[in-house]
Design a protein around this motif. Structure first.
Motif, mmCIF file in Angstrom:
data_model
loop_
_atom_site.group_PDB
_atom_site.id
_atom_site.type_symbol
_atom_site.label_atom_id
_atom_site.label_comp_id
_atom_site.label_asym_id
_atom_site.label_seq_id
_atom_site.Cartn_x
_atom_site.Cartn_y
_atom_site.Cartn_z
ATOM 1 N N ARG A 102 7.255 64.186 11.594
ATOM 2 C CA ARG A 102 7.025 63.056 10.754
ATOM 3 C C ARG A 102 7.617 61.803 11.348
ATOM 4 N N LEU A 103 8.944 61.935 11.407
ATOM 5 C CA LEU A 103 9.565 60.633 12.101
ATOM 6 C C LEU A 103 9.469 60.436 13.599
ATOM 7 N N GLY A 104 8.909 61.091 14.194
ATOM 8 C CA GLY A 104 8.568 61.054 15.568
ATOM 9 C C GLY A 104 9.560 61.285 16.559
ATOM 10 N N ALA A 105 10.674 62.151 15.853
ATOM 11 C CA ALA A 105 11.786 62.501 16.513
ATOM 12 C C ALA A 105 11.948 64.090 17.148
ATOM 13 N N GLN A 106 10.659 64.794 17.150
ATOM 14 C CA GLN A 106 10.597 66.034 17.649
ATOM 15 C C GLN A 106 11.164 66.389 18.928
ATOM 16 N N TRP A 107 10.911 65.365 19.825
ATOM 17 C CA TRP A 107 11.505 65.685 21.532
ATOM 18 C C TRP A 107 12.771 64.829 21.572
ATOM 19 N N HIS A 108 13.410 64.454 20.581
ATOM 20 C CA HIS A 108 15.049 63.784 20.611
ATOM 21 C C HIS A 108 15.588 65.115 21.268
ATOM 22 N N VAL A 109 16.286 64.869 22.270
ATOM 23 C CA VAL A 109 17.203 65.936 22.777
ATOM 24 C C VAL A 109 18.872 65.851 22.509
ATOM 25 N N CYS A 110 19.517 66.820 21.946
ATOM 26 C CA CYS A 110 20.630 66.859 21.561
ATOM 27 C C CYS A 110 21.664 67.777 22.539
ATOM 28 N N GLU A 111 22.667 67.805 22.441
ATOM 29 C CA GLU A 111 23.473 68.948 23.331
ATOM 30 C C GLU A 111 24.319 69.555 22.234
ATOM 31 N N VAL A 112 24.328 71.316 22.186
ATOM 32 C CA VAL A 112 25.221 71.868 21.465
ATOM 33 C C VAL A 112 25.946 72.679 22.550
ATOM 34 N N GLN A 113 27.480 72.422 22.537
ATOM 35 C CA GLN A 113 28.214 73.127 23.419
ATOM 36 C C GLN A 113 29.004 74.361 22.569
ATOM 37 N N LEU A 114 28.509 75.822 22.868
ATOM 38 C CA LEU A 114 29.059 76.949 22.456
ATOM 39 C C LEU A 114 30.300 77.186 23.458
ATOM 40 N N ILE A 115 31.317 77.050 22.741
ATOM 41 C CA ILE A 115 32.821 77.195 23.463
ATOM 42 C C ILE A 115 33.573 78.332 22.434
ATOM 43 N N LEU A 116 34.691 78.939 23.515
ATOM 44 C CA LEU A 116 35.519 79.866 22.886
ATOM 45 C C LEU A 116 36.672 78.948 22.502
ATOM 46 N N VAL A 117 37.464 79.361 21.289
ATOM 47 C CA VAL A 117 38.430 78.736 20.812
ATOM 48 C C VAL A 117 39.416 78.335 21.864
ATOM 49 N N ASP A 118 39.835 79.123 22.745
ATOM 50 C CA ASP A 118 40.833 78.973 23.775
ATOM 51 C C ASP A 118 40.318 77.850 24.684
ATOM 52 N N PHE A 119 39.361 77.653 24.915
ATOM 53 C CA PHE A 119 38.872 76.457 25.591
ATOM 54 C C PHE A 119 38.929 75.232 24.971
ATOM 55 N N ALA A 120 38.248 75.301 23.640
ATOM 56 C CA ALA A 120 38.105 73.925 22.934
ATOM 57 C C ALA A 120 39.620 73.348 22.414
ATOM 58 N N MET A 121 40.568 74.252 22.526
ATOM 59 C CA MET A 121 41.988 73.824 22.340
ATOM 60 C C MET A 121 42.608 72.949 23.560
ATOM 61 N N LEU A 122 41.899 73.264 24.692
ATOM 62 C CA LEU A 122 42.330 72.508 25.992
ATOM 63 C C LEU A 122 41.421 71.213 26.010
ATOM 64 N N LYS A 123 40.209 70.994 25.390
ATOM 65 C CA LYS A 123 39.288 69.948 25.420
ATOM 66 C C LYS A 123 39.991 68.689 24.703
ATOM 67 N N SER A 124 39.491 67.532 25.572
ATOM 68 C CA SER A 124 39.873 66.302 24.849
ATOM 69 C C SER A 124 38.589 65.683 24.169
ATOM 70 N N ASP A 125 38.901 64.627 23.143
ATOM 71 C CA ASP A 125 37.700 64.183 22.342
ATOM 72 C C ASP A 125 36.656 63.570 23.358
ATOM 73 N N ASP A 126 37.079 63.084 24.728
ATOM 74 C CA ASP A 126 36.112 62.713 25.378
ATOM 75 C C ASP A 126 35.640 63.707 26.281
ATOM 76 N N GLY A 127 35.783 64.875 26.451
ATOM 77 C CA GLY A 127 34.972 65.693 26.904
ATOM 78 C C GLY A 127 36.065 66.779 27.716
ATOM 79 N N HIS A 128 35.448 67.781 28.674
ATOM 80 C CA HIS A 128 36.323 68.561 29.391
ATOM 81 C C HIS A 128 36.629 67.906 30.848
#
Length: 150
Positions: A124-150
């Protein structure tokens, strides 16, 4: 009261909250750090430097990381996303694959999904092909990741 000083360059260790605990506890839910939109300057830089001006390839402006304690938990989430009839996986980068050359990402590992949500509201909003990214990550890697990315 004595204040503690952090050493230059030292970051506070993040803590992780299980969604099963946070979803019904507003105080815990308020501690969840939701992903920010990629900054305009970073988006322009990536579009020009990495994608040679092709804006259609810039698909991680909206992104979110989800951290897991185990590969089994991450795999279960991936299976649920794949089974969701309102979620369209457009691309998957499996940086957990043993054949992935981790030198390309300075050792960083995750499963990055480019998704589109296709339901009545997004259509209805015309946003059905808006692409987003979901990063599935293990906690050990997430603890090393910065706010700006890896």
């Amino acid at each position: 009261e004595r204040t503690k000083r952090r050493h230059l360059g030292e970051r506070a260790r993040p803590s992780f909250i299980a969604w099963s605990d946070a979803k019904d506890d507003p105080a815990l839910a308020d501690r969840i750090k939701w992903g920010k939109l990629k900054s305009e300057s970073r988006a322009v830089e990536k579009q020009l430097r990495t994608y040679k001006g092709d804006t259609s390839r810039l698909v991680d402006v909206a992104r979110q990381s989800v951290a897991f304690r185990s590969v089994a938990d991450l795999t279960q989430c991936l299976t649920l996303i794949d089974a969701d009839t309102e979620t369209c996986i457009l691309r998957a980068k499996n940086r957990l694959d043993p054949d992935f050359d981790s030198a390309l990402s300075v050792g960083y590992r995750d499963v990055a999904l480019n998704l589109a949500l296709v339901d009545e509201q997004t259509t209805r909003l015309g946003a059905q092909w808006h692409v987003c990214e979901v990063q599935l990550i293990l906690v050990d890697f997430a603890m090393l990741k910065s706010d700006d990315g890896h």
